[in-house]
Design a protein around this motif. Structure first.
Motif, PDB file in Angstrom:
ATOM      1  N   GLU A  77       0.877  -1.167   0.000  1.00 13.51           N
ATOM      2  CA  GLU A  77       0.000   0.000   0.000  1.00 13.51           C
ATOM      3  C   GLU A  77       0.919   1.223   0.000  1.00 13.51           C
ATOM      4  OE1 GLU A  77      -3.156   2.613   0.124  1.00 13.51           O
ATOM      5  OE2 GLU A  77      -1.406   2.750   1.413  1.00 13.51           O
ATOM      6  N   ALA A  78       0.872   1.995  -1.073  1.00 12.73           N
ATOM      7  CA  ALA A  78       1.902   3.010  -1.320  1.00 12.73           C
ATOM      8  C   ALA A  78       2.017   4.061  -0.218  1.00 12.73           C
ATOM      9  CB  ALA A  78       1.644   3.671  -2.662  1.00 12.73           C
ATOM     10  N   SER A  79       0.894   4.665   0.180  1.00 17.00           N
ATOM     11  CA  SER A  79       1.013   5.741   1.157  1.00 17.00           C
ATOM     12  C   SER A  79       1.306   5.174   2.551  1.00 17.00           C
ATOM     13  CB  SER A  79      -0.254   6.592   1.172  1.00 17.00           C
ATOM     14  OG  SER A  79      -1.354   5.819   1.587  1.00 17.00           O
ATOM     15  N   HIS A  80       0.901   3.928   2.765  1.00 16.69           N
ATOM     16  CA  HIS A  80       1.166   3.278   4.038  1.00 16.69           C
ATOM     17  C   HIS A  80       2.673   3.122   4.252  1.00 16.69           C
ATOM     18  CE1 HIS A  80       0.021   0.834   7.488  1.00 16.69           C
ATOM     19  NE2 HIS A  80       0.814  -0.134   7.087  1.00 16.69           N
ATOM     20  N   VAL A  81       3.355   2.587   3.249  1.00 17.11           N
ATOM     21  CA  VAL A  81       4.797   2.376   3.379  1.00 17.11           C
ATOM     22  C   VAL A  81       5.510   3.720   3.496  1.00 17.11           C
ATOM     23  CG1 VAL A  81       5.288   2.260   0.898  1.00 17.11           C
ATOM     24  CG2 VAL A  81       6.803   1.131   2.505  1.00 17.11           C
ATOM     25  N   GLU A  82       5.003   4.706   2.783  1.00 17.12           N
ATOM     26  CA  GLU A  82       5.622   6.025   2.845  1.00 17.12           C
ATOM     27  C   GLU A  82       5.539   6.594   4.258  1.00 17.12           C
ATOM     28  OE1 GLU A  82       4.148   8.728  -0.167  1.00 17.12           O
ATOM     29  OE2 GLU A  82       5.033  10.363   1.009  1.00 17.12           O
ATOM     30  N   GLY A  83       4.410   6.324   4.910  1.00 17.12           N
ATOM     31  CA  GLY A  83       4.214   6.849   6.252  1.00 17.12           C
ATOM     32  C   GLY A  83       5.074   6.168   7.301  1.00 17.12           C
ATOM     33  N   PHE A  84       5.367   4.901   7.108  1.00 14.51           N
ATOM     34  CA  PHE A  84       6.041   4.156   8.167  1.00 14.51           C
ATOM     35  C   PHE A  84       7.487   3.757   7.886  1.00 14.51           C
ATOM     36  CE2 PHE A  84       1.583   3.450   9.376  1.00 14.51           C
ATOM     37  CZ  PHE A  84       1.662   3.829  10.696  1.00 14.51           C
ATOM     38  N   ALA A  85       7.901   3.818   6.606  1.00 17.04           N
ATOM     39  CA  ALA A  85       9.229   3.313   6.229  1.00 17.04           C
ATOM     40  C   ALA A  85      10.364   3.894   7.067  1.00 17.04           C
ATOM     41  CB  ALA A  85       9.476   3.585   4.747  1.00 17.04           C
ATOM     42  N   LYS A  86      10.242   5.179   7.405  1.00 16.68           N
ATOM     43  CA  LYS A  86      11.354   5.848   8.083  1.00 16.68           C
ATOM     44  C   LYS A  86      11.545   5.407   9.532  1.00 16.68           C
ATOM     45  CE  LYS A  86       9.307   9.361   6.747  1.00 16.68           C
ATOM     46  NZ  LYS A  86       8.625  10.632   6.553  1.00 16.68           N
ATOM     47  N   GLU A  87      10.608   4.645  10.054  1.00 13.91           N
ATOM     48  CA  GLU A  87      10.734   4.308  11.468  1.00 13.91           C
ATOM     49  C   GLU A  87      10.578   2.814  11.736  1.00 13.91           C
ATOM     50  OE1 GLU A  87       6.267   5.836  12.688  1.00 13.91           O
ATOM     51  OE2 GLU A  87       7.953   7.224  12.783  1.00 13.91           O
ATOM     52  N   CYS A  88      11.035   1.988  10.796  1.00 14.09           N
ATOM     53  CA  CYS A  88      10.894   0.548  10.974  1.00 14.09           C
ATOM     54  C   CYS A  88      12.188  -0.118  11.441  1.00 14.09           C
ATOM     55  CB  CYS A  88      10.471  -0.098   9.653  1.00 14.09           C
ATOM     56  SG  CYS A  88       8.743   0.184   9.271  1.00 14.09           S
ATOM     57  N   ALA A  89      12.046  -1.022  12.401  1.00 10.35           N
ATOM     58  CA  ALA A  89      13.168  -1.882  12.787  1.00 10.35           C
ATOM     59  C   ALA A  89      13.079  -3.148  11.937  1.00 10.35           C
ATOM     60  CB  ALA A  89      13.080  -2.231  14.263  1.00 10.35           C
ATOM     61  N   VAL A  90      14.236  -3.652  11.508  1.00 11.72           N
ATOM     62  CA  VAL A  90      14.273  -4.734  10.527  1.00 11.72           C
ATOM     63  C   VAL A  90      15.059  -5.916  11.069  1.00 11.72           C
ATOM     64  CG1 VAL A  90      14.877  -5.317   8.159  1.00 11.72           C
ATOM     65  CG2 VAL A  90      14.319  -2.952   8.756  1.00 11.72           C
ATOM     66  N   VAL A  91      14.493  -7.111  10.923  1.00 10.33           N
ATOM     67  CA  VAL A  91      15.219  -8.324  11.298  1.00 10.33           C
ATOM     68  C   VAL A  91      15.885  -8.879  10.043  1.00 10.33           C
ATOM     69  CG1 VAL A  91      15.026 -10.656  12.230  1.00 10.33           C
ATOM     70  CG2 VAL A  91      13.573  -8.832  13.122  1.00 10.33           C
ATOM     71  N   THR A  92      17.190  -9.030  10.107  1.00  4.68           N
ATOM     72  CA  THR A  92      17.922  -9.477   8.918  1.00  4.68           C
ATOM     73  C   THR A  92      18.548 -10.860   9.075  1.00  4.68           C
ATOM     74  OG1 THR A  92      19.885  -8.376   9.742  1.00  4.68           O
ATOM     75  CG2 THR A  92      18.497  -7.120   8.206  1.00  4.68           C
ATOM     76  N   HIS A  93      18.761 -11.306  10.302  1.00  2.55           N
ATOM     77  CA  HIS A  93      19.446 -12.577  10.554  1.00  2.55           C
ATOM     78  C   HIS A  93      18.696 -13.387  11.590  1.00  2.55           C
ATOM     79  CE1 HIS A  93      22.630 -10.192   8.712  1.00  2.55           C
ATOM     80  NE2 HIS A  93      23.251 -11.319   8.428  1.00  2.55           N
ATOM     81  N   TYR A  94      18.976 -14.703  11.597  1.00  2.00           N
ATOM     82  CA  TYR A  94      18.282 -15.552  12.552  1.00  2.00           C
ATOM     83  C   TYR A  94      19.219 -16.350  13.452  1.00  2.00           C
ATOM     84  CZ  TYR A  94      19.249 -18.960   8.873  1.00  2.00           C
ATOM     85  OH  TYR A  94      19.877 -19.731   7.948  1.00  2.00           O
ATOM     86  N   ARG A  95      20.496 -15.986  13.483  1.00  2.00           N
ATOM     87  CA  ARG A  95      21.415 -16.792  14.298  1.00  2.00           C
ATOM     88  C   ARG A  95      22.612 -15.952  14.742  1.00  2.00           C
ATOM     89  NH1 ARG A  95      22.259 -21.801  11.161  1.00  2.00           N
ATOM     90  NH2 ARG A  95      23.943 -20.707  10.139  1.00  2.00           N
ATOM     91  N   LEU A  96      23.084 -16.286  15.948  1.00  2.00           N
ATOM     92  CA  LEU A  96      24.319 -15.698  16.450  1.00  2.00           C
ATOM     93  C   LEU A  96      25.359 -16.799  16.542  1.00  2.00           C
ATOM     94  CD1 LEU A  96      22.869 -13.621  19.441  1.00  2.00           C
ATOM     95  CD2 LEU A  96      23.482 -12.758  17.178  1.00  2.00           C
TER      96      LEU A  96
END
Length: 494
Positions: A77-96
């Motif tokens: 949803e275009a305006s949705h992502v625009e509104g929230f993209a700047k403040e998202c935390a992202v999980v990139t890995h699943y192991r230490l």
RNA sequence: CGGGAUGUAGCGUAGCCCGGUCAUCGCGCCUGGUUUGGGACCAGGAGAUCGCAAGUUCGAAUCUUGCCAUCCCGACCA
């Protein structure tokens, strides 16, 4: 223990201190995230219980969706992502794994996720991806769900309860066959929030619609309730969004109507958060500490014995317990603090700080006279009452205090609400006396933006009919002189 | 993320400018006693690698650099 900062001297220092000293919450080792302490959680739980009952009464069910959202969902949803993209935390890995140099653990570079996952800033996308599977026919509608959850928005500046990176909230997500029905749902939930704010939180609110600039990312219309804090600033206390068919289109959620034609589903979402804790504090509390409306107080009555010598302990404790039994019978939450490790004066100050509505104190003098000393937190006044009258008095007084707290907040809002017609006056007045300003606006985002740039005030809402006196008449915009249908509420906001 | 400030025991602080028995004081905490009608008193006691990391130096709480956190002002936001 020293005194709190005074509201008049430094409002934000007062707020920060009260949150810590009343044992509501504290900062955590994680930036922007708070630890909600037991007393704070007890208040939030009371809010939850009341709201949850109201949601169920209006036909909603609770569900739970995952914390993690596939990155691709957010961008649908275009305006949705625009509104929230700047403040998202992202999980990139699943192991230490252990660091080769023995310095601790490191992220295992081998364990990179194929598709990154977003920690939810809100759950529209993951919920609508499920709705796609759940909805085929008009017979599957409406879907009326709510979830209690935590969400994360990576905020730059955080304050306990008012704006934290992680916060607790509820989010309702509903799906309907018609626009009309979805709009009604949006309005119903706005009304639930307004009633909750006024009856339970004892905070008067203005029901209104947001301007386009302030609208939720992905909504067609955002309704809100706006409250005034004691420094004259506005706080958005709850929002209810009419989503149109935006998310249905983004997630391809169609249903077959009675006529066999396919159409996109209509949606709503609505939420309130732990921010309400901040509203509660800033609306009612004073320089002595929290003031809690009785409907939300984890402890409504505290009973404190005043000992005098060994021989007084047993009879005073017995009298305290007798009063506690009475309270329980009356459905009043009560605590007896008969510790001999703290002095009565210490306890008085402590329970005032924590906002306990009623304190009953009794010593030998009272035992002989059959009285107790009754103190009410909202007015800070004391009186001596016969113990036998408590059964009648306590429920009455709690009810009365709930009203008094509300009326005080309402009177404050009224005293700090102004009508203004000239932009020059507005610019000057918003500096001199913070509050709500009712003014004409031409309805354009450009004018709204200009006001925001020049005064830091925003259009809090366009009030719904009947919310405020005398604002429905047409006029001319205070900035541009263009025609206006009615006055809007302007204020600086949290 | 831009501008400013701050970081010394659980909390609040002194010391920092002028490196060297300086880690100060109050609250809180523990023990014993006396107390209890508005944050009690007396006596004794425990608790700090001075935000973290590097550097300068014979020597760093103190000087330098980087990082982190908090607060205030902006931008963003429930």
């Amino acid at each position: 223990m020293s005194k709190l900062p005074k509201r008049a001297d430094d409002y934000s220092a007062w707020y920060n201190e009260i949150v810590k000293r009343a044992d509501l919450a504290e900062n955590s080792p994680v930036r922007g995230c708070m630890v909600i302490k037991p007393y704070g959680m007890a208040i939030w739980e009371k809010m939850q219980r009341t709201l949850d009952d109201m949601f169920k009464e209006t036909g909603h069910y609770n569900a739970y969706f995952p914390l993690l959202i596939p990155k691709s969902f957010l961008s649908k949803e275009a305006s949705h992502v625009e509104g929230f993209a700047k403040e998202c935390a992202v999980v990139t890995h699943y192991r230490l794994k252990n660091a080769p140099d023995g310095s601790g653990v490191i992220v295992d570079p081998e364990a990179r996720l194929e598709e990154e996952l977003i920690i939810r800033p809100t759950s529209e996308t993951i919920i609508w991806s499920s709705y796609k599977n759940w909805i085929q026919s008009y017979r599957d509608l409406p879907i009326l769900l709510n979830q209690w959850a935590n969400v994360m928005r990576w905020e730059m500046r955080t304050r306990l309860f008012l704006r934290t990176a992680e916060f607790l909230w509820q989010e309702g997500h509903t799906a309907h066959a018609t626009a009309q029905e979805a709009i009604e749902e949006t309005r119903t939930m706005l009304d639930v929030y307004a009633r909750f704010a006024e009856e339970t939180l004892a905070i008067p609110v203005i029901r209104g619609v947001k301007s386009a600039n302030e609208r939720f990312a992905g909504a067609e219309d955002t309704y809100c309730i706006e409250a005034m804090m004691q420094d004259g600033k506005a706080l958005q206390a709850g929002t209810s969004h009419f989503l149109g068919q935006n998310f249905a289109k983004a997630f391809d959620v169609k249903f077959a109507g009675k006529d066999g034609k396919l159409d996109y589903v209509w949606g709503t979402s609505w939420g309130v958060s732990t921010r309400l804790m901040g509203a509660l504090i800033m609306a009612h509390s004073d320089d002595n500490g929290l003031v809690l409306p009785p409907n939300l107080a984890p402890i409504q009555v505290v009973v404190v014995p005043i000992f005098k010598g060994e021989d007084s302990v047993a009879p005073l404790k017995e009298a305290c317990n007798r009063i506690a039994r009475l309270c329980k019978k009356l459905g009043i939450s009560v605590k007896v603090d008969d510790r001999d490790t703290q002095s009565p004066g210490w306890k008085f100050a402590e329970y005032e700080l924590k906002g306990v509505p009623i304190r009953l104190a009794l010593g030998l003098r009272d035992l002989e006279a059959g009285t107790v000393e009754l103190f009410r937190r909202d007015t800070m006044s004391k009186q001596s009452v016969p113990e036998l009258q408590l059964e009648e008095l306590l429920p009455e007084l709690l009810e009365q205090m709930q009203r008094t707290v509300y009326e005080k907040a309402l009177a404050f809002r009224q005293a700090n609400t102004y009508t203004v017609d000239s932009y020059d006056d507005f610019k000057r007045l918003i500096e001199e006396q913070p509050g709500f300003y009712l003014a004409h606006w031409d309805g354009t985002p450009e004018t709204e933006e200009r006001i925001k740039q020049e005064t830091k005030a925003t259009i809090r809402c366009i009030p719904l009919p009947g919310q405020l006196e005398g604002i429905a008449e047409p006029g001319t915009c205070m900035v541009t002189g263009k025609p206006s249908q009615g006055r809007v509420v302007l204020a600086r906001a949290y």
